[in-house]
Design a protein around this motif. Structure first.
Motif, PDB file in Angstrom:
ATOM      1  N   ALA A  55     -12.403  15.458  22.105  1.00  0.00           N
ATOM      2  CA  ALA A  55     -11.073  15.306  21.902  1.00  0.00           C
ATOM      3  C   ALA A  55     -10.752  16.374  20.846  1.00  0.00           C
ATOM      4  O   ALA A  55     -11.498  16.617  19.827  1.00  0.00           O
ATOM      5  CB  ALA A  55     -10.452  14.059  21.343  1.00  0.00           C
ATOM      6  N   ASP A  56      -9.836  17.339  20.982  1.00  0.00           N
ATOM      7  CA  ASP A  56      -9.482  18.329  20.306  1.00  0.00           C
ATOM      8  C   ASP A  56      -9.030  18.049  18.788  1.00  0.00           C
ATOM      9  O   ASP A  56      -9.293  18.834  17.893  1.00  0.00           O
ATOM     10  CB  ASP A  56      -8.361  19.241  21.033  1.00  0.00           C
ATOM     11  N   TRP A  57      -8.680  16.839  18.695  1.00  0.00           N
ATOM     12  CA  TRP A  57      -8.285  16.477  17.569  1.00  0.00           C
ATOM     13  C   TRP A  57      -9.088  15.797  16.624  1.00  0.00           C
ATOM     14  O   TRP A  57      -9.184  15.627  15.286  1.00  0.00           O
ATOM     15  CB  TRP A  57      -7.023  15.356  17.517  1.00  0.00           C
ATOM     16  N   CYS A  58     -10.542  15.756  17.163  1.00  0.00           N
ATOM     17  CA  CYS A  58     -11.616  15.259  16.328  1.00  0.00           C
ATOM     18  C   CYS A  58     -12.242  15.961  15.683  1.00  0.00           C
ATOM     19  O   CYS A  58     -12.810  17.089  16.397  1.00  0.00           O
ATOM     20  CB  CYS A  58     -12.493  14.220  17.600  1.00  0.00           C
ATOM     21  N   ARG A  59     -12.557  15.771  14.224  1.00  0.00           N
ATOM     22  CA  ARG A  59     -13.167  16.935  13.694  1.00  0.00           C
ATOM     23  C   ARG A  59     -14.813  17.150  14.380  1.00  0.00           C
ATOM     24  O   ARG A  59     -15.191  18.249  14.396  1.00  0.00           O
ATOM     25  CB  ARG A  59     -13.274  16.570  12.216  1.00  0.00           C
ATOM     26  N   SER A  61     -15.892  16.474  17.373  1.00  0.00           N
ATOM     27  CA  SER A  61     -15.808  17.268  18.467  1.00  0.00           C
ATOM     28  C   SER A  61     -15.792  18.948  18.221  1.00  0.00           C
ATOM     29  O   SER A  61     -16.544  19.649  18.842  1.00  0.00           O
ATOM     30  CB  SER A  61     -14.496  16.703  19.118  1.00  0.00           C
ATOM     31  N   ASN A  62     -14.989  19.231  17.165  1.00  0.00           N
ATOM     32  CA  ASN A  62     -14.733  20.527  16.958  1.00  0.00           C
ATOM     33  C   ASN A  62     -15.885  21.135  16.331  1.00  0.00           C
ATOM     34  O   ASN A  62     -16.621  22.478  16.703  1.00  0.00           O
ATOM     35  CB  ASN A  62     -13.526  20.890  16.105  1.00  0.00           C
ATOM     36  N   ASP A  90     -12.197  17.248  28.234  1.00  0.00           N
ATOM     37  CA  ASP A  90     -11.247  16.974  27.136  1.00  0.00           C
ATOM     38  C   ASP A  90     -10.680  15.534  27.482  1.00  0.00           C
ATOM     39  O   ASP A  90      -9.628  15.474  28.591  1.00  0.00           O
ATOM     40  CB  ASP A  90      -9.986  18.111  27.287  1.00  0.00           C
ATOM     41  N   ASP A  92      -8.266  13.925  26.130  1.00  0.00           N
ATOM     42  CA  ASP A  92      -6.965  13.699  26.285  1.00  0.00           C
ATOM     43  C   ASP A  92      -6.049  14.279  27.442  1.00  0.00           C
ATOM     44  O   ASP A  92      -5.276  13.491  27.968  1.00  0.00           O
ATOM     45  CB  ASP A  92      -6.117  14.275  24.999  1.00  0.00           C
TER      46      ASP A  92
END
Length: 408
Positions: A55-59, A61-62, A90, A92
């Motif tokens: 998920a893009d908002w997950c630290r 994950s990034n 992704d 989401d």
């Protein structure tokens, strides 16, 4: 236009083409971005697909993203023949794919072999080399080749043995795919040619199973070896004891290992003197819930030893037997164990967990049940009131296992 202008324009066009080529190469590097359009086609045509559900908002994950893309580039250079694809989803944007694989935390790394997910998610080191090394291990041929039947011996695990006229046969290719799927559960053995021809009924390739600790061979009449899915299902049923294949007993000795599989628990709590109910539970799982084996762990538990979870459920030994699901967030009690064998009832209970219905009803109350006939007042079931998960506390602690965060 003069000569110098023409040369300049030629160089400018050449530079444009070179930049375009670099852009194309960069856009083709890294992991494959999966969508609903390319996901099923890829997993159906590729031996190993290693997927990062993020998920893009997950630290975390990034933090993993560049490592994952580097590993994908390394895998592309190391493996040929289209046997391996590393991809990413992704969650989401592709919630349908995420729901299909019951993704509830990010990032989740799953291996799919010939379209089928491994039971356990990847929980090893998060480095490009470690990820590719894991794929190399998964690609190793799991079949041990023998030269004579005297090479066979009794094993602690069951053995699936194939006798083939030729290694190049399509039957053996199907056997290899089955062996790869079951390599962690059974020993895979094959013999070829003249030394085994007397074992081929009517000159046809054959596959037999030896159960653990036995030299007796069991074969399935009219087995279609070329049908890999049927061969795999039969071999698993014949090789792996039912109690280990579908329903295991949870103890304080193996609880940590089971929690590491990160699958929800469906647990039958029973009195140790009760032998009949566990047998009924095993039958229901085998007959009605075989398709759920990759999404949930089916367990039995001594209700006296595990009195603490029962207490959290508001139950005592007087309420045994009972069935509950531990999702590693909350625990949910199956409404009536007398309906355990009713077709579809436990399956619906599992579906309600995966869809989030059990959790929604905990927070917002049950949805009204439609009236069965005109003039009948709609009724609602009592709201669920699940306590916090107990079994997640039996899993690995961060003081002993740091790879979940520190190695991201």
């Amino acid at each position: 236009m003069g000569y110098r202008e023409a040369v300049f324009m030629g160089k400018e066009q050449l530079l444009t083409v070179m930049l375009l080529m670099v852009h194309i190469q960069c856009s083709n590097s890294g992991a494959v971005q999966f969508t609903s359009e390319n996901f099923d086609k890829t997993i159906a045509s590729t031996e190993l697909v290693f997927v990062n559900f993020y998920a893009d908002w997950c630290r975390f994950s990034n933090m993993l993203a560049p490592v994952w893309d580097s590993a994908a580039d390394l895998a592309a250079s190391r493996f040929d023949g289209g046997r391996v694809v590393m991809g990413k989803v992704d969650c989401d944007q592709q919630d349908g794919i995420a729901s299909r694989f019951h993704i509830s935390k990010y990032p989740t790394l799953k291996l799919l072999r010939n379209g089928h997910p491994a039971k356990s998610e990847y929980r090893g080191q998060r480095s490009a080399e470690a990820l590719v090394r894991f794929l190399e291990d998964e690609l190793r041929d799991p079949v041990r080749v023998i030269n004579a039947t005297s090479d066979l011996r009794e094993e602690k695990k069951g053995q699936v043995i194939g006798y083939f006229e030729s290694r190049a046969s399509t039957n053996y290719q199907s056997f290899q795919r089955m062996a790869t799927a079951l390599k962690d559960e059974c020993h895979m053995i094959a013999g070829f040619g003249e030394a085994f021809r007397h074992l081929l009924p009517s000159g046809r390739d054959t596959v037999v199973v030896r159960k653990a600790g036995s030299s007796e061979e069991v074969s399935l009449p009219n087995l279609d070896i070329m049908n890999t899915q049927k061969l795999t299902d039969w071999a698993q049923r014949a090789c792996v004891p039912l109690c280990r294949r579908q329903v295991r007993e949870i103890t304080f000795g193996n609880a940590e290992e089971l929690t590491e599989e990160r699958l929800p628990f469906m647990i039958l709590f029973h009195h140790p003197d009760d032998k009949e109910t566990p047998q009924q539970f095993v039958r229901v799982v085998e007959q009605q819930l075989f398709s759920e084996k990759n999404g949930i762990n089916f367990l039995t538990a001594d209700g006296l030893q595990f009195a603490h979870p029962l207490h959290h459920l508001g139950k005592t030994k007087e309420d045994l037997p009972l069935i509950a699901i531990d999702s590693f967030r909350h625990m949910y009690v199956f409404p009536d164990i007398k309906e355990m064998e009713s077709p579809g009832r436990l399956k619906q209970f599992i579906d309600d967990l995966h869809s989030g219905k059990l959790h929604r009803e905990f927070h917002y109350g049950p949805q009204p049940v439609p009236a069965a006939a005109a003039g009948t007042q709609p009724t609602t079931r009592p709201p669920t009131s699940p306590p916090e998960s107990v079994f997640k506390k039996l899993g690995p602690s961060e003081s002993r296992y740091s790879l979940l965060k520190d190695e991201l």
